[in-house]
Design a protein around this motif. Sequence first.
Motif, PDB file in Angstrom:
ATOM      1  N   VAL A   7       0.812  -1.212   0.000  1.00  0.00           N
ATOM      2  CA  VAL A   7       0.000   0.000   0.000  1.00  0.00           C
ATOM      3  C   VAL A   7       0.857   1.281   0.000  1.00  0.00           C
ATOM      4  O   VAL A   7       0.676   2.131  -0.873  1.00  0.00           O
TER       5      VAL A   7
ATOM      6  N   ASN B 157      -5.953  -9.865   5.328  1.00  0.00           N
ATOM      7  CA  ASN B 157      -4.493  -9.848   5.545  1.00  0.00           C
ATOM      8  C   ASN B 157      -3.915 -11.257   5.625  1.00  0.00           C
ATOM      9  O   ASN B 157      -4.136 -11.960   6.611  1.00  0.00           O
TER      10      ASN B 157
ATOM     11  N   THR C  96       7.002  -5.795   3.957  1.00  0.00           N
ATOM     12  CA  THR C  96       6.532  -4.729   4.853  1.00  0.00           C
ATOM     13  C   THR C  96       5.348  -5.170   5.703  1.00  0.00           C
ATOM     14  O   THR C  96       4.887  -4.421   6.555  1.00  0.00           O
ATOM     15  N   HIS C  97       4.813  -6.350   5.454  1.00  0.00           N
ATOM     16  CA  HIS C  97       3.576  -6.736   6.137  1.00  0.00           C
ATOM     17  C   HIS C  97       3.836  -7.087   7.606  1.00  0.00           C
ATOM     18  O   HIS C  97       4.874  -7.643   7.966  1.00  0.00           O
ATOM     19  N   LEU C  98       2.861  -6.743   8.425  1.00  0.00           N
ATOM     20  CA  LEU C  98       3.045  -6.731   9.878  1.00  0.00           C
ATOM     21  C   LEU C  98       3.624  -8.026  10.455  1.00  0.00           C
ATOM     22  O   LEU C  98       4.612  -8.004  11.194  1.00  0.00           O
TER      23      LEU C  98
ATOM     24  N   VAL D 109       7.193  -8.702   9.320  1.00  0.00           N
ATOM     25  CA  VAL D 109       8.136  -7.765   9.935  1.00  0.00           C
ATOM     26  C   VAL D 109       8.387  -8.155  11.396  1.00  0.00           C
ATOM     27  O   VAL D 109       9.531  -8.212  11.861  1.00  0.00           O
TER      28      VAL D 109
ATOM     29  N   MET E 111      10.977  -2.596  15.245  1.00  0.00           N
ATOM     30  CA  MET E 111       9.919  -2.190  14.311  1.00  0.00           C
ATOM     31  C   MET E 111       9.105  -1.042  14.881  1.00  0.00           C
ATOM     32  O   MET E 111       9.224  -0.696  16.058  1.00  0.00           O
ATOM     33  N   GLN E 112       8.262  -0.474  14.007  1.00  0.00           N
ATOM     34  CA  GLN E 112       7.400   0.630  14.407  1.00  0.00           C
ATOM     35  C   GLN E 112       5.939   0.222  14.334  1.00  0.00           C
ATOM     36  O   GLN E 112       5.556  -0.607  13.505  1.00  0.00           O
ATOM     37  N   ILE E 113       5.143   0.837  15.201  1.00  0.00           N
ATOM     38  CA  ILE E 113       3.683   0.737  15.070  1.00  0.00           C
ATOM     39  C   ILE E 113       3.234   2.021  14.382  1.00  0.00           C
ATOM     40  O   ILE E 113       3.489   3.128  14.888  1.00  0.00           O
TER      41      ILE E 113
ATOM     42  N   CYS F  24      -4.482  -0.099  14.333  1.00  0.00           N
ATOM     43  CA  CYS F  24      -5.408  -0.605  13.303  1.00  0.00           C
ATOM     44  C   CYS F  24      -5.776  -2.075  13.519  1.00  0.00           C
ATOM     45  O   CYS F  24      -4.954  -2.872  13.982  1.00  0.00           O
TER      46      CYS F  24
ATOM     47  N   ARG G  37      -6.989  -5.619  11.731  1.00  0.00           N
ATOM     48  CA  ARG G  37      -7.028  -6.358  10.473  1.00  0.00           C
ATOM     49  C   ARG G  37      -7.472  -7.796  10.727  1.00  0.00           C
ATOM     50  O   ARG G  37      -7.276  -8.344  11.800  1.00  0.00           O
TER      51      ARG G  37
ATOM     52  N   TYR H 141      -6.588 -11.288   9.914  1.00  0.00           N
ATOM     53  CA  TYR H 141      -5.444 -12.069   9.427  1.00  0.00           C
ATOM     54  C   TYR H 141      -5.901 -13.474   9.077  1.00  0.00           C
ATOM     55  O   TYR H 141      -6.470 -14.175   9.906  1.00  0.00           O
TER      56      TYR H 141
ATOM     57  N   VAL I  79      -2.772  -4.107  15.822  1.00  0.00           N
ATOM     58  CA  VAL I  79      -1.324  -4.228  15.603  1.00  0.00           C
ATOM     59  C   VAL I  79      -0.629  -4.632  16.902  1.00  0.00           C
ATOM     60  O   VAL I  79       0.219  -5.528  16.917  1.00  0.00           O
TER      61      VAL I  79
ATOM     62  N   ARG J 158       0.492   5.587   8.901  1.00  0.00           N
ATOM     63  CA  ARG J 158       1.043   5.322   7.578  1.00  0.00           C
ATOM     64  C   ARG J 158       0.009   5.726   6.518  1.00  0.00           C
ATOM     65  O   ARG J 158      -1.183   5.448   6.693  1.00  0.00           O
TER      66      ARG J 158
HETATM   67  N1  UDP Z   1       1.969  -2.092  10.517  1.00  0.00           N
HETATM   68  C1  UDP Z   1       2.762  -1.545  11.531  1.00  0.00           C
HETATM   69  N2  UDP Z   1       4.124  -1.743  11.469  1.00  0.00           N
HETATM   70  C2  UDP Z   1       4.722  -2.442  10.463  1.00  0.00           C
HETATM   71  C3  UDP Z   1       3.897  -3.001   9.445  1.00  0.00           C
HETATM   72  C4  UDP Z   1       2.531  -2.803   9.504  1.00  0.00           C
HETATM   73  O1  UDP Z   1       2.275  -0.895  12.444  1.00  0.00           O
HETATM   74  O2  UDP Z   1       5.955  -2.569  10.451  1.00  0.00           O
HETATM   75  C5  UDP Z   1       0.507  -1.891  10.569  1.00  0.00           C
HETATM   76  C6  UDP Z   1      -0.041  -1.134   9.382  1.00  0.00           C
HETATM   77  O3  UDP Z   1       0.059   0.264   9.580  1.00  0.00           O
HETATM   78  C7  UDP Z   1      -1.475  -1.629   9.347  1.00  0.00           C
HETATM   79  C8  UDP Z   1      -1.363  -3.071   9.832  1.00  0.00           C
HETATM   80  O4  UDP Z   1      -0.112  -3.150  10.507  1.00  0.00           O
HETATM   81  O5  UDP Z   1      -2.256  -0.926  10.290  1.00  0.00           O
HETATM   82  C9  UDP Z   1      -1.360  -4.076   8.693  1.00  0.00           C
HETATM   83  O6  UDP Z   1      -0.449  -3.627   7.720  1.00  0.00           O
HETATM   84  P1  UDP Z   1       0.140  -4.571   6.595  1.00  0.00           P
HETATM   85  O7  UDP Z   1       1.187  -3.783   5.866  1.00  0.00           O
HETATM   86  O8  UDP Z   1       0.565  -5.867   7.209  1.00  0.00           O
HETATM   87  O9  UDP Z   1      -1.099  -4.906   5.665  1.00  0.00           O
HETATM   88  P2  UDP Z   1      -2.162  -3.969   4.895  1.00  0.00           P
HETATM   89  O10 UDP Z   1      -3.373  -3.972   5.765  1.00  0.00           O
HETATM   90  O11 UDP Z   1      -1.547  -2.622   4.706  1.00  0.00           O
HETATM   91  O12 UDP Z   1      -2.383  -4.676   3.599  1.00  0.00           O
END
Ligand code: UDP
Length: 334
Positions: free
Chosen positions: A80, A171, A189-191, A194, A206-208, A220, A222, A224, A260, A283
């Motif tokens: 994204v 997800n 990059t997926h949560l 990562v 890592m960052q939230i 957020c 999601r 999964y 998250v 993000r």
């Molecule tokens: N996210 C996060 N840190 C990371 C990767 C993802 O906080 O290093 C958050 C991201 O902002 C979103 C959620 O995790 O709220 C899922 O993001 P991801 O990229 O896994 O999937 P998306 O929903 O964007 O397809």
Amino acid sequence: MTDRVLVTGGAGYIGSHVVRQLGEAGYDVVVFDNLSTGHEWAVTHGELVVGDLADPEALEALFAANEFDAVLHFAAHIIVPESVADPLKYYRNNTRNTLNLLGAMSRHGVNRIVFSSTAAVYGMPDQQVLTEDLPLAPINPYGASKMMSERMIMDLASASDLDYVILRYFNVAGADPQTRLGQATPEATHLIKVACECATGARGGMQIFGTDYGTRDGTCVRDYIHVEDLASAHVRALEHMQQGNGSEILNCGYGRGFTVREVIDVVKRLSGVDFPVTEAERRAGDPEALMADNQRIRRRLDWVPAYDDLDTIVQTALDWERHWQARQNNPTDQ
Ligand code: UDP
């Protein structure tokens, strides 16, 4: 069963799990993949043709050399924030390449497609649990590139004998429980990926992204879904069309969500590693909460998920991550 199916992007994360299930179900699989993020070793069944959907001659040669009963179309970019920064990359690789593929299918009389779409087509809806008939209003170019592809497929279906199953993924995470396959995409990059990289030491922390959302802990939510359950939905989708049941648009998720922070906590608990996590700004392009209403896929495809458990998703992802890193550090030990 000897149906010959084309799988674009079959060397990638989701595609490779589907190819393995298709191979085990007896399908004759041809994978078409440019190996930009996929891997040759991930194609465990069938034949791999290395090529690009942007190359009309390669596509024409592929369809001239094979009589396909159906196409499963995975090849796409899926990040994204990258789509926000470089939208044309997404319209080229996702939308235009789907157009190229549909053109080849149409010229060669291939009239079944299973298409990888996304919950990102819904954008930022008012409700958190999403049904398939909601209006589509993507808030990022990734979602828009997939929405436009869906539309082309539906328009072509109206004008021809094309049948489709459009699967809108929520997800996707986890890996083959036997660690034969998993997410091996560079710079993922997926949560969950990562967080697993952090837990196994491949990444320092890592960052939230965003802690001020209107959710139970400010981060957020999601839905999964385990990649093996998503893969089985594709096999069922193919069977559905082969049985003459027509076209469908179906959400692929479990109908529940995790924040998250909750996901990170599970990764820390199961790995026993308390890796550094910092709080950061929101993000770009992230909707607050996305969960699937999955009644339709359960009914129409008789799809019964087998891995609806966050611990299982994370454990398989962690097992894969350890395996994958050991393998990269010692490439002969495969
Ligand atoms: N996210 C996060 N840190 C990371 C990767 C993802 O906080 O290093 C958050 C991201 O902002 C979103 C959620 O995790 O709220 C899922 O993001 P991801 O990229 O896994 O999937 P998306 O929903 O964007 O397809």
